[in-house]
Design an enzyme around this catalytic site. Structure first.
Site, PDB file in Angstrom:
ATOM      1  N   THR A  14       2.067  -1.813   8.961  1.00  7.39           N
ATOM      2  CA  THR A  14       2.475  -2.874   9.944  1.00  7.39           C
ATOM      3  C   THR A  14       2.993  -4.107   9.509  1.00  7.39           C
ATOM      4  O   THR A  14       3.174  -5.104  10.331  1.00  7.39           O
ATOM      5  CB  THR A  14       1.286  -3.012  10.929  1.00  7.39           C
ATOM      6  OG1 THR A  14       0.245  -3.492  10.189  1.00  7.39           O
ATOM      7  CG2 THR A  14       0.957  -1.596  11.772  1.00  7.39           C
ATOM      8  N   HIS A  46      10.087 -23.780   8.627  1.00  6.44           N
ATOM      9  CA  HIS A  46       9.012 -24.317   9.354  1.00  6.44           C
ATOM     10  C   HIS A  46       7.792 -24.516   8.850  1.00  6.44           C
ATOM     11  O   HIS A  46       6.817 -25.187   8.969  1.00  6.44           O
ATOM     12  CB  HIS A  46       8.983 -23.786  10.799  1.00  6.44           C
ATOM     13  CG  HIS A  46      10.168 -24.201  11.703  1.00  6.44           C
ATOM     14  ND1 HIS A  46      10.073 -24.263  13.073  1.00  6.44           N
ATOM     15  CD2 HIS A  46      11.222 -25.131  11.453  1.00  6.44           C
ATOM     16  CE1 HIS A  46      11.130 -24.708  13.691  1.00  6.44           C
ATOM     17  NE2 HIS A  46      12.061 -25.213  12.577  1.00  6.44           N
ATOM     18  N   ASP A  66       0.936  -1.465   0.049  1.00  2.00           N
ATOM     19  CA  ASP A  66       0.147   0.039  -0.183  1.00  2.00           C
ATOM     20  C   ASP A  66       0.994   1.396   0.047  1.00  2.00           C
ATOM     21  O   ASP A  66       2.223   1.252  -0.190  1.00  2.00           O
ATOM     22  CB  ASP A  66      -0.952   0.026   1.223  1.00  2.00           C
ATOM     23  CG  ASP A  66      -0.305   0.269   2.628  1.00  2.00           C
ATOM     24  OD1 ASP A  66       1.055   0.206   2.452  1.00  2.00           O
ATOM     25  OD2 ASP A  66      -0.938   0.190   3.736  1.00  2.00           O
TER      26      ASP A  66
END
Ligand code: RB5
Length: 141
Positions: A66, A97, A8
């Protein structure tokens, strides 16, 4: 190797810096955004995630302020494993993992040099398989 990338407005400058830094290694397919003008992150994360969902071997990068907005959005798509990473160890473990196929970064909370390290680590690290294969297989609903 082709890599899908999107952000964004909060991640736009980091997205452009990453494309430039790794231009000799990867062929970028850029899903936008294309400026710092305010936009809604799902409008960019959904199309990228749909492309990853269709291509089991895809590799991709998503960036927002974030990282959470684009990660939450991308992980709605089947076969997408988008991992929010902010240090080298987490980026390596996301591959080892979780067999993550989308590296997600929080542009407002990491330095550019850290982001470059995360890209290098994520793309250089293989999935370990073994017991992790069983767990990854259980992710899709
Ligand atoms: C944009 O201001 C910000 O909300 C977005 O980049 C992201 O952090 C959302 O999760």
């Amino acid at each position: 190797m082709k890599v899908y990338i999107a952000s964004d407005h909060a991640g736009y400058e980091l997205k452009e810096a990453i494309k430039k830094q790794f231009s000799n290694l990867y062929e970028w397919e850029d899903f936008g955004t294309h400026s710092t003008e305010s936009v809604d992150y799902p409008d960019f994360a959904h199309p990228l995630a749909e492309a990853v969902s269709q291509d089991a071997n895809a590799r991709a990068i998503l960036i927002c302020g974030t990282g959470n907005g684009v990660a939450i959005t991308a992980n709605k798509h089947a076969n997408v494993r988008a991992a929010l990473c902010w240090n080298k160890e987490i980026a390596a473990l996301a591959r080892q993992h979780n067999n993550a196929n989308v590296l997600v970064m929080p542009a407002r909370f990491i330095e550019q040099a850290t982001a470059f390290t995360l890209v290098e680590t994520f793309f250089a690290t293989e999935f370990e398989g073994g017991r992790h294969e069983r767990r990854v297989q259980k992710i899709n609903l």
